[in-house]
Design an enzyme around this catalytic site. Sequence first.
Site, PDB file in Angstrom:
ATOM      1  N   SER A 116      34.723  35.846  37.288  1.00 35.62           N
ATOM      2  CA  SER A 116      35.388  35.028  38.308  1.00 35.62           C
ATOM      3  C   SER A 116      35.776  33.660  37.774  1.00 35.62           C
ATOM      4  O   SER A 116      36.575  32.969  38.393  1.00 35.62           O
ATOM      5  CB  SER A 116      34.504  34.895  39.541  1.00 35.62           C
ATOM      6  OG  SER A 116      33.193  34.613  39.176  1.00 35.62           O
ATOM      7  N   HIS A 137      40.981  40.402  37.103  1.00 31.70           N
ATOM      8  CA  HIS A 137      40.131  39.852  38.166  1.00 31.70           C
ATOM      9  C   HIS A 137      40.536  40.395  39.535  1.00 31.70           C
ATOM     10  O   HIS A 137      41.614  40.102  40.028  1.00 31.70           O
ATOM     11  CB  HIS A 137      40.243  38.313  38.127  1.00 31.70           C
ATOM     12  CG  HIS A 137      39.311  37.620  39.056  1.00 31.70           C
ATOM     13  ND1 HIS A 137      39.558  36.387  39.577  1.00 31.70           N
ATOM     14  CD2 HIS A 137      38.098  37.991  39.556  1.00 31.70           C
ATOM     15  CE1 HIS A 137      38.563  36.031  40.363  1.00 31.70           C
ATOM     16  NE2 HIS A 137      37.665  36.988  40.369  1.00 31.70           N
ATOM     17  N   GLU A 149      44.345  39.114  39.327  1.00 29.28           N
ATOM     18  CA  GLU A 149      44.726  38.073  38.370  1.00 29.28           C
ATOM     19  C   GLU A 149      44.584  38.668  36.972  1.00 29.28           C
ATOM     20  O   GLU A 149      43.519  39.196  36.621  1.00 29.28           O
ATOM     21  CB  GLU A 149      43.803  36.854  38.485  1.00 29.28           C
ATOM     22  CG  GLU A 149      44.099  35.965  39.676  1.00 29.28           C
ATOM     23  CD  GLU A 149      43.130  34.777  39.785  1.00 29.28           C
ATOM     24  OE1 GLU A 149      43.558  33.723  40.271  1.00 29.28           O
ATOM     25  OE2 GLU A 149      41.946  34.904  39.404  1.00 29.28           O
ATOM     26  N   ASN A 187      40.195  31.028  42.333  1.00 29.32           N
ATOM     27  CA  ASN A 187      38.872  30.410  42.492  1.00 29.32           C
ATOM     28  C   ASN A 187      38.899  28.898  42.294  1.00 29.32           C
ATOM     29  O   ASN A 187      38.073  28.179  42.843  1.00 29.32           O
ATOM     30  CB  ASN A 187      37.858  31.069  41.555  1.00 29.32           C
ATOM     31  CG  ASN A 187      37.416  32.414  42.111  1.00 29.32           C
ATOM     32  OD1 ASN A 187      37.560  32.668  43.304  1.00 29.32           O
ATOM     33  ND2 ASN A 187      36.890  33.272  41.249  1.00 29.32           N
TER      34      ASN A 187
HETATM   35  N1  3HC Z   1      38.369  51.320  51.318  1.00 30.01           N
HETATM   36  C1  3HC Z   1      39.596  51.404  51.850  1.00 30.01           C
HETATM   37  N2  3HC Z   1      39.974  50.709  52.931  1.00 30.01           N
HETATM   38  C2  3HC Z   1      39.068  49.898  53.504  1.00 30.01           C
HETATM   39  C3  3HC Z   1      37.759  49.750  52.998  1.00 30.01           C
HETATM   40  C4  3HC Z   1      37.429  50.502  51.848  1.00 30.01           C
HETATM   41  N3  3HC Z   1      36.212  50.439  51.270  1.00 30.01           N
HETATM   42  N4  3HC Z   1      37.087  48.888  53.778  1.00 30.01           N
HETATM   43  C5  3HC Z   1      37.944  48.481  54.726  1.00 30.01           C
HETATM   44  N5  3HC Z   1      39.128  49.107  54.582  1.00 30.01           N
HETATM   45  C6  3HC Z   1      40.335  48.935  55.403  1.00 30.01           C
HETATM   46  C7  3HC Z   1      40.042  49.191  56.864  1.00 30.01           C
HETATM   47  O1  3HC Z   1      40.196  50.557  57.158  1.00 30.01           O
HETATM   48  C8  3HC Z   1      41.091  48.338  57.533  1.00 30.01           C
HETATM   49  O2  3HC Z   1      42.344  49.035  57.497  1.00 30.01           O
HETATM   50  P1  3HC Z   1      43.462  48.815  58.650  1.00 30.01           P
HETATM   51  O3  3HC Z   1      43.981  47.418  58.443  1.00 30.01           O
HETATM   52  O4  3HC Z   1      44.464  49.879  58.345  1.00 30.01           O
HETATM   53  O5  3HC Z   1      42.734  48.970  59.942  1.00 30.01           O
HETATM   54  C9  3HC Z   1      41.217  47.133  56.614  1.00 30.01           C
HETATM   55  O6  3HC Z   1      40.730  47.562  55.346  1.00 30.01           O
HETATM   56  C10 3HC Z   1      40.390  45.945  57.089  1.00 30.01           C
HETATM   57  O7  3HC Z   1      39.034  46.344  57.233  1.00 30.01           O
HETATM   58  P2  3HC Z   1      38.136  46.021  58.521  1.00 30.01           P
HETATM   59  O8  3HC Z   1      38.891  46.320  59.791  1.00 30.01           O
HETATM   60  O9  3HC Z   1      36.822  46.684  58.330  1.00 30.01           O
HETATM   61  O10 3HC Z   1      37.855  44.484  58.409  1.00 30.01           O
HETATM   62  P3  3HC Z   1      38.641  43.221  58.882  1.00 30.01           P
HETATM   63  O11 3HC Z   1      39.960  43.498  59.464  1.00 30.01           O
HETATM   64  O12 3HC Z   1      37.642  42.456  59.665  1.00 30.01           O
HETATM   65  O13 3HC Z   1      38.889  42.490  57.494  1.00 30.01           O
HETATM   66  C11 3HC Z   1      38.354  41.476  55.425  1.00 30.01           C
HETATM   67  C12 3HC Z   1      37.820  42.244  56.609  1.00 30.01           C
HETATM   68  C13 3HC Z   1      39.340  42.347  54.641  1.00 30.01           C
HETATM   69  C14 3HC Z   1      37.153  41.169  54.545  1.00 30.01           C
HETATM   70  C15 3HC Z   1      39.081  40.188  55.946  1.00 30.01           C
HETATM   71  O14 3HC Z   1      38.231  39.450  56.764  1.00 30.01           O
HETATM   72  C16 3HC Z   1      39.534  39.309  54.802  1.00 30.01           C
HETATM   73  O15 3HC Z   1      40.579  39.516  54.204  1.00 30.01           O
HETATM   74  N6  3HC Z   1      38.713  38.283  54.491  1.00 30.01           N
HETATM   75  C17 3HC Z   1      38.989  37.383  53.368  1.00 30.01           C
HETATM   76  C18 3HC Z   1      38.548  38.048  52.105  1.00 30.01           C
HETATM   77  C19 3HC Z   1      38.823  37.206  50.895  1.00 30.01           C
HETATM   78  O16 3HC Z   1      39.350  36.102  50.946  1.00 30.01           O
HETATM   79  N7  3HC Z   1      38.413  37.733  49.753  1.00 30.01           N
HETATM   80  C20 3HC Z   1      38.548  37.015  48.465  1.00 30.01           C
HETATM   81  C21 3HC Z   1      37.262  36.387  48.123  1.00 30.01           C
HETATM   82  S1  3HC Z   1      37.376  35.512  46.561  1.00 30.01           S
HETATM   83  C22 3HC Z   1      37.000  36.662  45.418  1.00 30.01           C
HETATM   84  O17 3HC Z   1      36.710  37.788  45.696  1.00 30.01           O
HETATM   85  C23 3HC Z   1      37.033  36.205  43.978  1.00 30.01           C
HETATM   86  C24 3HC Z   1      35.667  36.260  43.347  1.00 30.01           C
HETATM   87  O18 3HC Z   1      35.827  35.976  41.980  1.00 30.01           O
HETATM   88  C25 3HC Z   1      34.731  35.259  43.950  1.00 30.01           C
END
Ligand code: 3HC
Length: 280
Positions: A116, A137, A149, A187
């Site tokens: 990350s 990434h 990335e 990040n």
């Molecule tokens: N496989 C396939 N599809 C999946 C899945 C999986 N394992 N898990 C969930 N999905 C699908 C769901 O079916 C749903 O599909 P739909 O839109 O067709 O209904 C969609 O993904 C969204 O899932 P949920 O309904 O369960 O959840 P939410 O709508 O509440 O969204 C979230 C959850 C995607 C986590 C959203 O809140 C979000 O985008 N949050 C921000 C996440 C973010 O910013 N991540 C980056 C973090 S930084 C990082 O990772 C970098 C590292 O280096 C630190």
Amino acid sequence: MLVRIVGSGAMGIGIAQVFAAAGHEVELTDQEKEIAIKAKAGLEKQLARLVEREKIEEKDKEDIMARIKVTSATDDVSKIDLLLEAVSESTELKRRIFEDYDARCKDDCIFATNTSSLSITELAAGLKHAERFIGMHFFNPPAVMKLVEVISGEETSEATVEKVVELSRELGKTPVICREAPGFIVNRLLIPMLNEAVELLDLGVASKDDIDEAMKLGANHPMGPLALADLIGLDVCLNIMDTLYKETGDPKFRPSVRLKKMVRAGKLGRKTGRGFHDYR
Ligand code: 3HC
């Protein structure tokens, strides 16, 4: 393509799902085979829920599960096309893994790290083929987040960048290319924002729920910064802040003391059941 993923935490198993869903054969490893077996079982449960909700077909689930094989680090590596490392954020640990594989993998195997924020150049230094070493990434949760990335270190070749960009597109992701810099793009921007949310909480400016609500409704973020920090893992957030601070020496990247305390107390977010919010 045969992909070996080293590390079966939330990112490793999620990335395994992405590759398997795109039709690639995946070998999943961890320090102990049991950990990877458990991660695979967890994925099966998640996919079963998606089948129940009619998001995917039972056949999709079966295909994904069949393409992911749990293996040991010592098993044959001669056919691996891509080695993707997703272990915890320690340069030492990652270098040890790459050095071990470097001696055994075929000459055109691409080595990728899901780090990350650590230095791609440092991770690649001294390997036989630093030109085939790259940052790939993914974002949490990997199956849902569209971005990859693609990060080049000092020695990464253009051909390697092109291959990984192409591969990312095949996986259904949108790649962005960036040169190595602390925290890369996302990040460097995102984690200081999360750190600042912790400072606001610490200063008593607002409650955790109001800080999260403010950014959801005021900036259209899908989740608030404290909830997102919990999702990423507070240890991971702290690690990235530490790297940004250490690499740049800029006080604007100083990690919040409260964030440090939370990590010291073992409140790491969702994975431990407790972070800024409670998940028990
Ligand atoms: N496989 C396939 N599809 C999946 C899945 C999986 N394992 N898990 C969930 N999905 C699908 C769901 O079916 C749903 O599909 P739909 O839109 O067709 O209904 C969609 O993904 C969204 O899932 P949920 O309904 O369960 O959840 P939410 O709508 O509440 O969204 C979230 C959850 C995607 C986590 C959203 O809140 C979000 O985008 N949050 C921000 C996440 C973010 O910013 N991540 C980056 C973090 S930084 C990082 O990772 C970098 C590292 O280096 C630190």
